[in-house]
Write a protein that holds these residues in place. Structure first.
Motif, mmCIF file in Angstrom:
data_model
loop_
_atom_site.group_PDB
_atom_site.id
_atom_site.type_symbol
_atom_site.label_atom_id
_atom_site.label_comp_id
_atom_site.label_asym_id
_atom_site.label_seq_id
_atom_site.Cartn_x
_atom_site.Cartn_y
_atom_site.Cartn_z
ATOM 1 N N ILE A 1 -7.381 -5.216 -0.740
ATOM 2 C CA ILE A 1 -6.197 -5.623 -1.503
ATOM 3 C C ILE A 1 -6.581 -5.876 -2.962
ATOM 4 O O ILE A 1 -5.824 -5.539 -3.889
ATOM 5 C CB ILE A 1 -5.547 -6.871 -0.874
ATOM 6 N N ALA B 1 0.832 -7.161 -5.219
ATOM 7 C CA ALA B 1 -0.373 -7.028 -4.389
ATOM 8 C C ALA B 1 -1.252 -8.270 -4.512
ATOM 9 O O ALA B 1 -1.830 -8.739 -3.516
ATOM 10 C CB ALA B 1 -1.161 -5.783 -4.800
ATOM 11 N N SER C 1 -6.521 -0.965 -8.992
ATOM 12 C CA SER C 1 -6.086 0.425 -9.187
ATOM 13 C C SER C 1 -4.703 0.483 -9.830
ATOM 14 O O SER C 1 -4.456 1.322 -10.707
ATOM 15 C CB SER C 1 -6.084 1.170 -7.849
ATOM 16 N N ASN C 2 -3.801 -0.410 -9.430
ATOM 17 C CA ASN C 2 -2.462 -0.405 -10.032
ATOM 18 C C ASN C 2 -2.482 -0.851 -11.490
ATOM 19 O O ASN C 2 -1.773 -0.297 -12.338
ATOM 20 C CB ASN C 2 -1.519 -1.290 -9.223
ATOM 21 N N SER D 1 2.645 1.729 -3.264
ATOM 22 C CA SER D 1 1.705 2.262 -4.260
ATOM 23 C C SER D 1 1.440 3.746 -4.041
ATOM 24 O O SER D 1 1.243 4.499 -5.000
ATOM 25 C CB SER D 1 0.383 1.497 -4.189
ATOM 26 N N GLU D 2 1.457 4.164 -2.775
ATOM 27 C CA GLU D 2 1.184 5.577 -2.472
ATOM 28 C C GLU D 2 2.288 6.495 -2.990
ATOM 29 O O GLU D 2 2.014 7.538 -3.589
ATOM 30 C CB GLU D 2 1.023 5.762 -0.967
ATOM 31 N N LEU E 1 -6.751 -2.643 -4.584
ATOM 32 C CA LEU E 1 -5.397 -2.159 -4.824
ATOM 33 C C LEU E 1 -4.828 -2.751 -6.112
ATOM 34 O O LEU E 1 -4.203 -2.040 -6.913
ATOM 35 C CB LEU E 1 -4.509 -2.523 -3.639
ATOM 36 N N THR F 1 -8.636 2.489 -1.073
ATOM 37 C CA THR F 1 -7.842 1.412 -0.471
ATOM 38 C C THR F 1 -6.988 1.940 0.677
ATOM 39 O O THR F 1 -6.927 1.338 1.753
ATOM 40 C CB THR F 1 -6.918 0.777 -1.528
ATOM 41 N N LEU F 2 -6.338 3.070 0.445
ATOM 42 C CA LEU F 2 -5.437 3.649 1.442
ATOM 43 C C LEU F 2 -6.171 3.944 2.751
ATOM 44 O O LEU F 2 -5.734 3.533 3.828
ATOM 45 C CB LEU F 2 -4.821 4.930 0.871
ATOM 46 N N PHE G 1 -7.307 3.942 -5.525
ATOM 47 C CA PHE G 1 -6.236 3.687 -4.565
ATOM 48 C C PHE G 1 -6.482 4.445 -3.258
ATOM 49 O O PHE G 1 -6.201 3.926 -2.170
ATOM 50 C CB PHE G 1 -4.874 4.090 -5.134
ATOM 51 N N VAL H 1 0.836 -1.202 0.000
ATOM 52 C CA VAL H 1 0.000 0.000 0.000
ATOM 53 C C VAL H 1 0.871 1.252 0.000
ATOM 54 O O VAL H 1 0.643 2.195 -0.783
ATOM 55 C CB VAL H 1 -0.961 -0.008 1.209
#
Length: 406
Positions: free
Chosen positions: A92, A184, A98-99, A35-36, A95, A121-122, A118, A32
């Motif tokens: 997840i 992920a 989103s990626n 990804s941020e 996530l 998710t965050l 995302f 996570v």
């Protein structure tokens, strides 16, 4: 004892599997956070590929934080009676989506949609994940479990983000997002097998938020977070330009200094969790004092390589400890409202990360990088005054219901 108050679920038959479950949540934190912050290292590449300015591309970092600040309390209110294992797996999965959507985005508008997903998710992941340490392991081990989960943050900054940037340099930024989505997916598969059933808390989401805000120590903890996080990110956002201003610090040395900061953060995370289990107040005071002192001394001693190295290591140690210590502070103040506390922690963190960075930018533009170090350190130091107002009184919740965080 209610099902949601069990520290180790009945579906987790062994202690070793409980710790594997904790590790799987830490891996979730790792992916996570990677990804941020990955778009920071890929900003110019993505801007060129999607034909937008670097300033516009910066929305990939700003928008998820704002979405997370909203998503965290909304998740607490709307999650209702969903099993927390199911929610973690869903987040997840989101996530991964989103990626992959970011990887194949044909234009910047689609990229922003991916980053909004995302952001959900965050906010949702941190609201749930940071409370699981107290539920997955026996009493007395919760602080250690929480420390391991938070270690995913530091490891992501030291290993995850640089690895993603390296992949992007070798194969392109789209491949970096594809690889991150694949990682992920693998972590989600591990969680599917090792996470036990985790029934929802007995207290509804809205009541948790209200209950938490009813505790003066919890309110003061959130205010401390506001000062410390705003001060830290006001300074840290511009630490690279500050170090580049020094003629004695080469580009190679700069990379080494930032790596040392990240490694120190990992050490600080574990040290902070261990010391907080013994004396929470003293650990918090020490960490905030060390962070503020290191930042404020950078304009004095940070223009030489040795001085910069010592101060950045001290800063990294302090900041590595602060998230886990502040979380334990708020949770100890209101142990009956763990998810509500996590939601407000996430919102406060995200809002003041953004605010600190923006205000820091104005200070840099008007007064320079040394001034933002003074201002950031002073802002963080103000958090000590808030800590002094708190006595951290014992909770009225019966001992049997306490999650034994410290």
């Amino acid at each position: 004892m209610k099902p949601s108050e069990k520290i180790v679920s009945a579906s987790s038959p062994s202690l070793s599997k409980s710790w594997l479950a904790v590790l799987s949540v830490a891996l979730g934190a790792f992916v996570v956070v990677t990804s941020e912050f990955l778009p920071i290292g890929l900003l110019t590449h993505i801007a060129g590929g999607l034909e937008v300015t670097a300033g516009t591309a910066g929305l990939m970092i700003t928008i998820p934080g704002l979405v997370a600040a909203i998503a965290a309390p909304v998740m607490t209110i709307t999650a209702g009676h969903f099993d927390r294992r199911t929610l973690v797996l869903f987040l997840i999965g989101l996530l991964v989506a989103s990626n992959l959507l970011a990887a194949f985005a044909p234009n910047f508008a689609v990229m922003i949609v991916a980053r909004v997903l995302f952001g959900i998710t965050l906010g949702g992941f941190w609201t749930i994940a940071v409370t699981l340490g107290a539920r997955l392991v026996p009493p007395g081990s919760a602080a250690r479990a929480t420390t391991i989960i938070f270690a995913g943050i530091s490891i992501a900054t030291v290993i995850g983000v640089p690895s993603g940037t390296l992949i992007a340099g070798l194969a392109g930024w789209r491949v970096a997002f594809i690889v991150l989505g694949g990682v992920a997916l693998l972590i989600g598969a591990v969680q599917l097998f090792v996470l036990p059933s985790l029934p929802s808390p007995p207290t509804p989401g809205v009541r948790q938020l209200v209950s938490l805000l009813g505790h003066s120590d919890a309110r003061l903890g959130l205010l401390t977070i506001a000062f410390v996080i705003a001060g830290h990110f006001a300074a840290y956002t511009y630490v690279t330009p500050f170090l580049k201003d020094s003629a004695t610090i080469s580009p190679g040395s700069l990379s080494s200094l930032l790596l040392a900061f990240g490694v120190a953060g990992i050490v600080g995370n574990f040290a902070g969790g261990a010391f907080a289990a013994r004396n929470l107040r003293l650990t918090l005071i020490t960490a905030v004092s060390l962070l503020a002192g290191a930042v404020m001394l950078l304009p004095v001693f940070g223009h030489q390589l040795t001085g910069a190295a010592v101060l950045l290591i001290a800063w990294g140690l302090a900041f590595g400890a602060i998230p886990v210590v502040l979380q334990l502070w708020v949770f100890k103040a209101a142990p009956e409202a763990l998810e509500g506390g996590a939601a407000l922690l996430v919102s406060t963190f995200q809002i003041f990360i953004a605010l600190g960075s923006v205000v820091g930018g104005r200070i840099v533009d008007d007064l320079g990088t040394s001034a933002v170090m003074w201002a950031g350190g002073a802002t963080a130091l103000a958090g000590l005054g808030v800590v002094a107002l708190s006595r951290h009184k014992k909770s009225s919740v019966p001992a049997a219901a306490q999650p034994h965080l410290v």
